[in-house]
Design an enzyme around this catalytic site. Structure first.
Site, PDB file in Angstrom:
ATOM      1  N   SER A  97      48.627 -26.424  15.574  1.00 23.64           N
ATOM      2  CA  SER A  97      48.494 -25.787  16.893  1.00 23.64           C
ATOM      3  C   SER A  97      47.072 -25.914  17.428  1.00 23.64           C
ATOM      4  CB  SER A  97      48.880 -24.301  16.804  1.00 23.64           C
ATOM      5  OG  SER A  97      48.045 -23.626  15.873  1.00 23.64           O
ATOM      6  N   HIS A  98      46.113 -26.281  16.574  1.00 20.18           N
ATOM      7  CA  HIS A  98      44.717 -26.371  17.015  1.00 20.18           C
ATOM      8  C   HIS A  98      44.053 -27.690  16.642  1.00 20.18           C
ATOM      9  CE1 HIS A  98      45.548 -22.175  17.737  1.00 20.18           C
ATOM     10  NE2 HIS A  98      44.510 -22.187  18.555  1.00 20.18           N
ATOM     11  N   HIS A 116      35.912 -20.580  22.463  1.00 16.42           N
ATOM     12  CA  HIS A 116      36.452 -20.974  21.147  1.00 16.42           C
ATOM     13  C   HIS A 116      37.904 -21.352  21.368  1.00 16.42           C
ATOM     14  CE1 HIS A 116      37.184 -21.159  16.902  1.00 16.42           C
ATOM     15  NE2 HIS A 116      35.978 -20.733  16.609  1.00 16.42           N
ATOM     16  N   ALA A 156      40.895 -23.642  15.570  1.00 18.45           N
ATOM     17  CA  ALA A 156      41.179 -22.825  14.388  1.00 18.45           C
ATOM     18  C   ALA A 156      39.865 -22.195  13.937  1.00 18.45           C
ATOM     19  CB  ALA A 156      41.754 -23.696  13.286  1.00 18.45           C
ATOM     20  N   GLU A 179      51.553 -22.207  19.071  1.00 16.63           N
ATOM     21  CA  GLU A 179      52.911 -22.464  18.559  1.00 16.63           C
ATOM     22  C   GLU A 179      53.941 -22.290  19.676  1.00 16.63           C
ATOM     23  OE1 GLU A 179      53.760 -23.865  15.918  1.00 16.63           O
ATOM     24  OE2 GLU A 179      51.822 -23.812  14.906  1.00 16.63           O
ATOM     25  N   LEU A 211      49.653 -19.061  -2.168  1.00 19.03           N
ATOM     26  CA  LEU A 211      48.701 -18.094  -1.635  1.00 19.03           C
ATOM     27  C   LEU A 211      48.027 -18.696  -0.409  1.00 19.03           C
ATOM     28  CD1 LEU A 211      47.132 -16.732  -4.948  1.00 19.03           C
ATOM     29  CD2 LEU A 211      48.827 -15.651  -3.469  1.00 19.03           C
TER      30      LEU A 211
HETATM   31  P1  NDP Z   1      49.700 -18.825  10.249  1.00 21.46           P
HETATM   32  O1  NDP Z   1      50.606 -17.672  10.393  1.00 21.46           O
HETATM   33  O2  NDP Z   1      50.277 -20.182  10.231  1.00 21.46           O
HETATM   34  O3  NDP Z   1      48.858 -18.685   8.899  1.00 21.46           O
HETATM   35  C1  NDP Z   1      48.059 -17.556   8.684  1.00 21.46           C
HETATM   36  C2  NDP Z   1      47.492 -17.552   7.282  1.00 21.46           C
HETATM   37  O4  NDP Z   1      48.523 -17.204   6.360  1.00 21.46           O
HETATM   38  C3  NDP Z   1      46.941 -18.895   6.822  1.00 21.46           C
HETATM   39  O5  NDP Z   1      45.736 -18.675   6.143  1.00 21.46           O
HETATM   40  C4  NDP Z   1      48.017 -19.443   5.922  1.00 21.46           C
HETATM   41  O6  NDP Z   1      47.539 -20.230   4.837  1.00 21.46           O
HETATM   42  C5  NDP Z   1      48.630 -18.193   5.344  1.00 21.46           C
HETATM   43  N1  NDP Z   1      50.051 -18.369   5.065  1.00 21.46           N
HETATM   44  C6  NDP Z   1      50.985 -18.899   5.876  1.00 21.46           C
HETATM   45  N2  NDP Z   1      52.193 -18.845   5.293  1.00 21.46           N
HETATM   46  C7  NDP Z   1      52.010 -18.245   4.091  1.00 21.46           C
HETATM   47  C8  NDP Z   1      52.871 -17.904   3.004  1.00 21.46           C
HETATM   48  N3  NDP Z   1      54.185 -18.157   3.050  1.00 21.46           N
HETATM   49  N4  NDP Z   1      52.326 -17.325   1.927  1.00 21.46           N
HETATM   50  C9  NDP Z   1      51.006 -17.075   1.847  1.00 21.46           C
HETATM   51  N5  NDP Z   1      50.129 -17.372   2.839  1.00 21.46           N
HETATM   52  C10 NDP Z   1      50.632 -17.943   3.930  1.00 21.46           C
HETATM   53  O7  NDP Z   1      48.532 -18.758  11.360  1.00 21.46           O
HETATM   54  P2  NDP Z   1      48.630 -18.324  12.898  1.00 21.46           P
HETATM   55  O8  NDP Z   1      49.811 -18.979  13.523  1.00 21.46           O
HETATM   56  O9  NDP Z   1      48.506 -16.857  13.007  1.00 21.46           O
HETATM   57  O10 NDP Z   1      47.291 -18.987  13.475  1.00 21.46           O
HETATM   58  C11 NDP Z   1      47.183 -20.405  13.537  1.00 21.46           C
HETATM   59  C12 NDP Z   1      45.809 -20.800  13.985  1.00 21.46           C
HETATM   60  O11 NDP Z   1      45.581 -20.411  15.332  1.00 21.46           O
HETATM   61  C13 NDP Z   1      44.658 -20.172  13.199  1.00 21.46           C
HETATM   62  O12 NDP Z   1      43.852 -21.214  12.698  1.00 21.46           O
HETATM   63  C14 NDP Z   1      43.888 -19.346  14.217  1.00 21.46           C
HETATM   64  O13 NDP Z   1      42.492 -19.317  14.026  1.00 21.46           O
HETATM   65  C15 NDP Z   1      44.218 -20.092  15.484  1.00 21.46           C
HETATM   66  N6  NDP Z   1      44.008 -19.270  16.687  1.00 21.46           N
HETATM   67  C16 NDP Z   1      42.958 -19.566  17.510  1.00 21.46           C
HETATM   68  C17 NDP Z   1      42.723 -18.832  18.658  1.00 21.46           C
HETATM   69  C18 NDP Z   1      41.581 -19.161  19.550  1.00 21.46           C
HETATM   70  O14 NDP Z   1      41.448 -18.546  20.609  1.00 21.46           O
HETATM   71  N7  NDP Z   1      40.709 -20.093  19.194  1.00 21.46           N
HETATM   72  C19 NDP Z   1      43.593 -17.704  19.024  1.00 21.46           C
HETATM   73  C20 NDP Z   1      44.630 -17.442  18.068  1.00 21.46           C
HETATM   74  C21 NDP Z   1      44.831 -18.219  16.954  1.00 21.46           C
HETATM   75  P3  NDP Z   1      47.457 -21.829   4.896  1.00 21.46           P
HETATM   76  O15 NDP Z   1      46.182 -22.038   5.654  1.00 21.46           O
HETATM   77  O16 NDP Z   1      47.419 -22.297   3.503  1.00 21.46           O
HETATM   78  O17 NDP Z   1      48.662 -22.355   5.638  1.00 21.46           O
END
Ligand code: NDP
Length: 332
Positions: free
Chosen positions: A43-44, A116, A119, A184, A300
């Site tokens: 997504s980023h 910003h 990610a 997303e 994790l």
């Molecule tokens: P996700 O829900 O995909 O993931 C969140 C975290 O949970 C990650 O660290 C991920 O680890 C972990 N994770 C995911 N699935 C599991 C699981 N089954 N078990 C254990 N850990 C898990 O992220 P979001 O959709 O909430 O966010 C996506 C991105 O969007 C982020 O990078 C965020 O910074 C970015 N974002 C940026 C914004 C901006 O304004 N710049 C605004 C909002 C969001 P892993 O990394 O290993 O997948």
């Protein structure tokens, strides 16, 4: 089409330079875009590039901004990103911030006037690789409705955490405070898919699975109901109230048609764990990770990202049409 990470970085930096970023700033922003693509934060990653280009065309961001860094207190740096990208301000503050954290045990950075659009984990992972605990939050323009409100006030305000481990790369997690990141929902609209129930509401405040209804006048919902909303609220206070940045509801991007970034703020906190927990800290984190794995948690946070990063060692897969668009954009 498969491109080596370095080659993709070079190409994305050229695209950004052609759009109006200085070479220095383009290299920094390209790093976060390509890191997200490489690690599967799709997504980023490249998906966001058209948004960067539209924003640059709108005149909303200064691609040549040179941040100013000032010392507000012994452990506190202030950065004015000068209407540029937040990562450029963080890059300028990174070294003095690390030195302060080691000298004083902890240090914080308050960045204002910053965009910003990426990610968040690339901002903190390097601190943990250097042995520090790092926490960062940013706010964005209003995108979620919370606490039963009628209008969006808070952003999808992400939070990222990184800490060193003794045995293996840092433990890092990074997440939006909405149920899913807005990116997303954009991806779902582009692909013509519905989003899961509970992700957002339409313009009338009614639950919907239609991404267009969420994006066009509707709103995202915080994760965990009021509990996620309280985290988003805290982030708004730390990233904007504390730094002097704009709250999400003060965003003026609508005055710049095509602009997709938010002019907001970032807060970064570093702690040197050796000061409190001694040299054994990283081993203690390992023991915690081991306990989780023993309890059956096979995956994790950051496991998924590191696995995707390892798979990208052979190159990053890019669709032919995306590659052609990158070449065209780099040519200006
Ligand atoms: P996700 O829900 O995909 O993931 C969140 C975290 O949970 C990650 O660290 C991920 O680890 C972990 N994770 C995911 N699935 C599991 C699981 N089954 N078990 C254990 N850990 C898990 O992220 P979001 O959709 O909430 O966010 C996506 C991105 O969007 C982020 O990078 C965020 O910074 C970015 N974002 C940026 C914004 C901006 O304004 N710049 C605004 C909002 C969001 P892993 O990394 O290993 O997948």
């Amino acid at each position: 089409m498969r491109l080596a990470v370095a080659a993709l970085h070079d190409l994305v930096a050229r695209v950004l330079t052609a759009s109006g970023l200085s070479e220095t700033n383009a290299a920094i922003v390209a790093h976060t875009v390509v890191a997200a693509e490489r690690d599967g934060t799709v997504s980023h990653g490249l998906f966001r590039l058209p948004g960067y280009l539209a924003t640059m065309r709108s005149g909303w961001v200064d691609g040549h901004a040179v941040p100013t860094i000032t010392q507000a207190a012994p452990a506190l740096l202030m950065a004015d990103a000068r209407n540029g990208f937040a990562q450029v301000a963080l890059a300028a503050a990174r070294e003095p911030l690390c030195t302060m954290a080691r000298d004083l045990g902890m240090a914080a950075l308050c960045t204002s006037n910053a965009h910003h659009f990426a990610a968040l984990w690339p901002d903190v992972e390097p601190f943990a690789e250097a042995g520090l605990i790092a926490l960062t939050v940013i706010n964005s323009r209003s995108r979620i409705v919370a606490f039963g409100g009628r209008r969006k006030v808070l952003g999808t305000n992400p939070i990222a955490f990184a800490c060193p481990r003794g045995d293996g790369p840092p433990m890092v997690w990074d997440q939006a405070t909405s149920v899913v990141a807005q990116g997303e929902v954009l991806r779902a609209r582009q692909a013509g898919h519905a989003v899961p129930q509970g992700v957002g509401v339409d313009v009338a405040g009614q639950p919907t699975v239609d991404p267009a209804a969420i994006l066009d006048g509707g709103a995202l919902l915080p994760f965990g109901g009021h509990k996620g909303a309280t985290i988003a609220l805290m982030i708004e206070v730390l990233a904007a109230g504390l730094t002097g940045g704009r709250f999400g509801f003060e965003d003026r991007s609508a005055d710049y048609p095509g602009a997709q970034t938010s002019n907001a703020g970032q807060f970064v906190l570093l702690i040197d764990p050796v000061r409190t927990a001694g040299a054994g800290f990283a081993g203690r984190v390992d023991a915690l990770v081991e306990a989780l794995r023993d309890a059956g948690s096979e995956r994790l946070p950051s496991d998924g990202r590191y696995a995707r990063r390892a798979a990208a060692m052979d190159g990053i897969e890019i669709a032919d049409d995306v590659y052609a668009a990158l070449l065209a954009a780099a040519a200006g």
